[in-house]
Design an enzyme around this catalytic site. Structure first.
Site, PDB file in Angstrom:
ATOM      1  N   HIS A  33       5.981  -0.819  -1.803  1.00 17.25           N
ATOM      2  CA  HIS A  33       5.817   0.505  -2.651  1.00 17.25           C
ATOM      3  C   HIS A  33       4.621   0.461  -3.373  1.00 17.25           C
ATOM      4  O   HIS A  33       4.010   1.193  -3.814  1.00 17.25           O
ATOM      5  CB  HIS A  33       7.422   0.881  -2.646  1.00 17.25           C
ATOM      6  CG  HIS A  33       8.325   0.853  -2.210  1.00 17.25           C
ATOM      7  ND1 HIS A  33       9.139   0.120  -1.792  1.00 17.25           N
ATOM      8  CD2 HIS A  33       8.279   2.647  -1.383  1.00 17.25           C
ATOM      9  CE1 HIS A  33       9.433   0.989  -1.169  1.00 17.25           C
ATOM     10  NE2 HIS A  33       9.352   1.935  -0.898  1.00 17.25           N
ATOM     11  N   LYS A  43       3.390   1.213   7.823  1.00 16.98           N
ATOM     12  CA  LYS A  43       5.278   0.514   8.478  1.00 16.98           C
ATOM     13  C   LYS A  43       5.203   1.696   8.686  1.00 16.98           C
ATOM     14  O   LYS A  43       5.765   1.114  10.306  1.00 16.98           O
ATOM     15  CB  LYS A  43       4.908  -0.005   6.764  1.00 16.98           C
ATOM     16  CG  LYS A  43       7.000   0.296   7.246  1.00 16.98           C
ATOM     17  CD  LYS A  43       7.425  -1.689   7.787  1.00 16.98           C
ATOM     18  CE  LYS A  43       8.662  -2.076   7.968  1.00 16.98           C
ATOM     19  NZ  LYS A  43       9.911  -0.921   7.649  1.00 16.98           N
ATOM     20  N   GLN A  64       6.452   7.831  11.400  1.00 21.85           N
ATOM     21  CA  GLN A  64       6.268   9.099  10.370  1.00 21.85           C
ATOM     22  C   GLN A  64       5.421   9.566   9.466  1.00 21.85           C
ATOM     23  O   GLN A  64       4.664  10.893   9.084  1.00 21.85           O
ATOM     24  CB  GLN A  64       7.428   8.453   8.785  1.00 21.85           C
ATOM     25  CG  GLN A  64       7.507   9.018   7.815  1.00 21.85           C
ATOM     26  CD  GLN A  64       7.963   8.141   7.212  1.00 21.85           C
ATOM     27  OE1 GLN A  64       9.358   8.321   6.936  1.00 21.85           O
ATOM     28  NE2 GLN A  64       7.477   7.341   5.797  1.00 21.85           N
ATOM     29  N   SER A 122      10.972  -4.084   3.435  1.00 25.72           N
ATOM     30  CA  SER A 122      11.532  -2.825   3.446  1.00 25.72           C
ATOM     31  C   SER A 122      12.557  -3.204   2.633  1.00 25.72           C
ATOM     32  O   SER A 122      13.040  -3.902   2.779  1.00 25.72           O
ATOM     33  CB  SER A 122      12.085  -3.508   4.975  1.00 25.72           C
ATOM     34  OG  SER A 122      13.680  -2.331   5.242  1.00 25.72           O
TER      35      SER A 122
HETATM   36  P1  AMP Z   1      10.676   3.877   2.202  1.00 25.12           P
HETATM   37  O1  AMP Z   1      11.665   3.933   0.378  1.00 25.12           O
HETATM   38  O2  AMP Z   1      11.252   3.483   2.724  1.00 25.12           O
HETATM   39  O3  AMP Z   1      10.990   5.559   2.634  1.00 25.12           O
HETATM   40  O4  AMP Z   1       9.311   4.153   2.062  1.00 25.12           O
HETATM   41  C1  AMP Z   1       7.970   4.307   1.164  1.00 25.12           C
HETATM   42  C2  AMP Z   1       7.288   5.237   1.528  1.00 25.12           C
HETATM   43  O5  AMP Z   1       7.107   3.125   1.704  1.00 25.12           O
HETATM   44  C3  AMP Z   1       6.751   5.334   2.867  1.00 25.12           C
HETATM   45  O6  AMP Z   1       5.492   5.746   3.068  1.00 25.12           O
HETATM   46  C4  AMP Z   1       6.823   4.225   3.840  1.00 25.12           C
HETATM   47  O7  AMP Z   1       5.748   3.846   5.226  1.00 25.12           O
HETATM   48  C5  AMP Z   1       5.778   2.953   2.505  1.00 25.12           C
HETATM   49  N1  AMP Z   1       6.104   0.806   2.892  1.00 25.12           N
HETATM   50  C6  AMP Z   1       7.526   0.853   2.869  1.00 25.12           C
HETATM   51  N2  AMP Z   1       7.557  -0.580   3.755  1.00 25.12           N
HETATM   52  C7  AMP Z   1       6.723  -0.617   3.729  1.00 25.12           C
HETATM   53  C8  AMP Z   1       5.658  -2.175   3.009  1.00 25.12           C
HETATM   54  N3  AMP Z   1       6.234  -2.892   4.133  1.00 25.12           N
HETATM   55  N4  AMP Z   1       4.130  -1.734   3.741  1.00 25.12           N
HETATM   56  C9  AMP Z   1       2.777  -0.817   3.222  1.00 25.12           C
HETATM   57  N5  AMP Z   1       4.173  -0.043   3.159  1.00 25.12           N
HETATM   58  C10 AMP Z   1       5.602   0.437   3.212  1.00 25.12           C
END
Ligand code: AMP
EC number: 6.3.2.1
Length: 513
Positions: free
Chosen positions: A39, A154, A158, A190
């Site tokens: 993030h 990642k 989506q 993650s």
């Molecule tokens: P989330 O909070 O898991 O829904 O992720 C929010 C955003 O952060 C989404 O666009 C994800 O793809 C991105 N994101 C989550 N994990 C990673 C990662 N390891 N590297 C890059 N982007 C990420």
């Protein structure tokens, strides 16, 4: 904005955003919180590229299945708020479920992405998940109205689905994909990694390891799905604790399974470690990288880019000639350049064709089958082109064409927003500069050689300075250096020196077997 707002209501959010001037570039990062380095990378990129950054945190019940981890999904709002403030976020939007779904979720208007995208990969074991994601992301995009929204590679499926929804529903937002951020051991970051015990983590690592093995095979020349997937299955066989959901090779945009990578493929993998479902992926790209050269008028971009393209065997894309051609068309048809709808409508009907095979000759250009190669270099076009290029609708049309030309990689393009806007994923970005005095001098000499010396050096200098200012201040895609661009000042460098620098940099970025 100069203030940090943490807002939980749509009314508050809209009030905060309502104070912004239309010239403000707004960047948006939607998340589910429990923020980590992935993030952070999205937020930092948004901070670099936009004037105002909005982050949302919303654990969206609509995208969780009945047996999934909605209740135990990590919630760390206090730490997330602090982190956002430290990163210079302007607005953190944290609505609760009742705020975003005031009429409940049973009878909600839903965004249903095409089944060909949702019923593959993760969609098979998470029915309804992507409908929930698309619905909430589209709601958020409508609320925030960003210029750019940042998503992680990642969640590759989506990303493909959001891109498609945005295109299908005619949203204006630019979707920016950011590379996967990993821990030192390779595990993709993650929020769900918090669920893993030490033993689980060792098992989870099998995912990224197997992708690394497949990437190595790709670099050795394996391009078929069977050659790439076999080493993944071989590796995963050693980890019986990992329950594989899928390992597939698909096209990154259409998600159609590929038998062989011709241009680019997405190797995507998912599995369960205990109760935790993890995903990972890598892009395998056979296309030659794009060379993006930006900089102010008169820095030598076009000569340098043309020569570098020839030395590297890349196709040269003369974006300046495209803008000149449509400017010429408007002048030829006596359009009032201040009448934006008329100009954009006329240009939308134009067919452009470019040919730049000889690096020592200007690009040949046809507009609606009429050759205008000479005509577009006139002083009148030179004086007007910035005005036309500043129109948002014109840029949108040109950028669409430029991206289509660059879709298979292997092009060199120069302009003023190639690395920042047209090809943000370009493999090498150069920012070519020269002092205004030097640029005016070069332009004056050029005009003298062409026998058009009706402007003095001082007048040219004033014109160049005025154009720099107009480009930096225009509301749509203002002229700025990309964060990852390499700056080369050409004041005291010969063309050959500049070209060889760029050629060297480009070659050093080609994947090594
Ligand atoms: P989330 O909070 O898991 O829904 O992720 C929010 C955003 O952060 C989404 O666009 C994800 O793809 C991105 N994101 C989550 N994990 C990673 C990662 N390891 N590297 C890059 N982007 C990420």
């Amino acid at each position: 904005m100069g203030m940090f707002y943490c807002l939980s209501t749509t009314a508050g959010l809209q009030a905060a955003l309502g104070t912004l001037s239309p010239a403000t570039t707004l960047g948006f990062v939607p998340t589910m919180g429990a923020l980590h380095g992935g993030h952070v990378a999205l937020i930092q990129r948004a901070r670099q590229e936009c004037d105002v950054v909005v982050v949302s945190i919303f654990v969206n019940p609509l995208q969780f299945g009945p047996q999934e981890d909605l209740e135990r999904y990590p919630r760390t709002l206090e730490a997330d708020t602090r982190l956002c403030q430290e990163l210079g976020v302007d607005v953190l939007f944290v609505p609760d479920v009742a705020e975003l779904y005031p009429r409940g979720m049973e009878t909600l208007t839903l965004v249903e992405p095409p089944r060909e995208l949702t019923e593959r990969l993760c969609g098979r074991s998470r029915p309804g998940h992507f409908r929930g994601v698309a619905t909430v992301v589209l709601k958020l995009l409508h609320l925030v109205q960003p210029d750019r929204a940042y998503f992680g590679q990642k969640d590759a499926q989506q990303l493909a689905i959001i891109r498609r929804c945005v295109a299908d529903l005619n949203l204006e937002v630019e979707i920016i994909a950011c590379p996967i951020v990993r821990d030192a051991d390779g595990l993709a970051l993650s929020s769900r990694n918090q669920y893993l015990s030490e033993g689980d983590r060792a098992t989870a690592l099998a995912l990224s390891q197997s992708l690394e093995i497949a990437t190595a095979a790709f670099r050795q020349g394996c391009f078929t799905a069977s050659d790439l997937l076999a080493p993944i299955h071989n590796h995963l066989r050693q980890f019986p604790q990992l329950r594989l959901d899928y390992a597939e090779l698909v096209h990154p945009q259409t998600l159609v399974p590929l038998e062989r990578i011709e241009t680019v493929g997405l190797l995507a993998i998912a599995g369960w470690v205990g109760q935790t479902r993890l995903i990972d992926n890598c892009l395998l790209d056979r296309r030659l990288p794009i060379l993006a050269v930006d900089g102010p008028a008169g820095a030598g971009k076009s000569t340098v880019t043309r020569r570098a393209a020839q030395a590297l065997g890349l196709q040269y894309l003369d974006t300046g000639a495209m803008y000149r051609a449509v400017t010429w068309w408007c002048l030829e048809n006596n359009l009032d350049l201040r009448d934006e709808p008329a100009v954009v409508e006329a240009i939308a009907h134009c067919q452009l064709r470019l040919e730049s095979s000889d690096p020592h000759q200007p690009t040949r250009v046809w507009i609606n089958d009429r050759e205008v190669s000479q005509a577009i270099r006139s002083l009148e076009v030179t004086q007007r082109v910035s005005q036309v290029a500043a129109l948002r609708g014109v840029r949108r049309l040109m950028v669409r064409q430029q991206r289509a030309i660059g879709a298979n990689g292997g092009i060199a393009a120069e302009g003023r927003d190639i690395g920042t806007h047209v090809f943000p994923e370009a493999g090498l970005k150069i920012f070519l500069t020269a002092s205004p005095a030097e640029r005016a001098q070069r332009r004056w000499q050029e005009l003298q050689q062409q026998g058009q010396c009706d402007l003095s050096y001082e007048e040219l200098l004033a014109q160049i300075t005025a154009r720099d200012t107009a480009d930096q201040q225009r509301t749509y895609a203002p002229f700025r250096k990309a964060a990852d661009a390499i700056e080369i000042c050409t004041d005291n460098l010969g063309i050959d020196e500049v070209v060889s620098k760029i050629v060297h940099l480009y070659r050093s970025r080609l994947p090594q077997p």
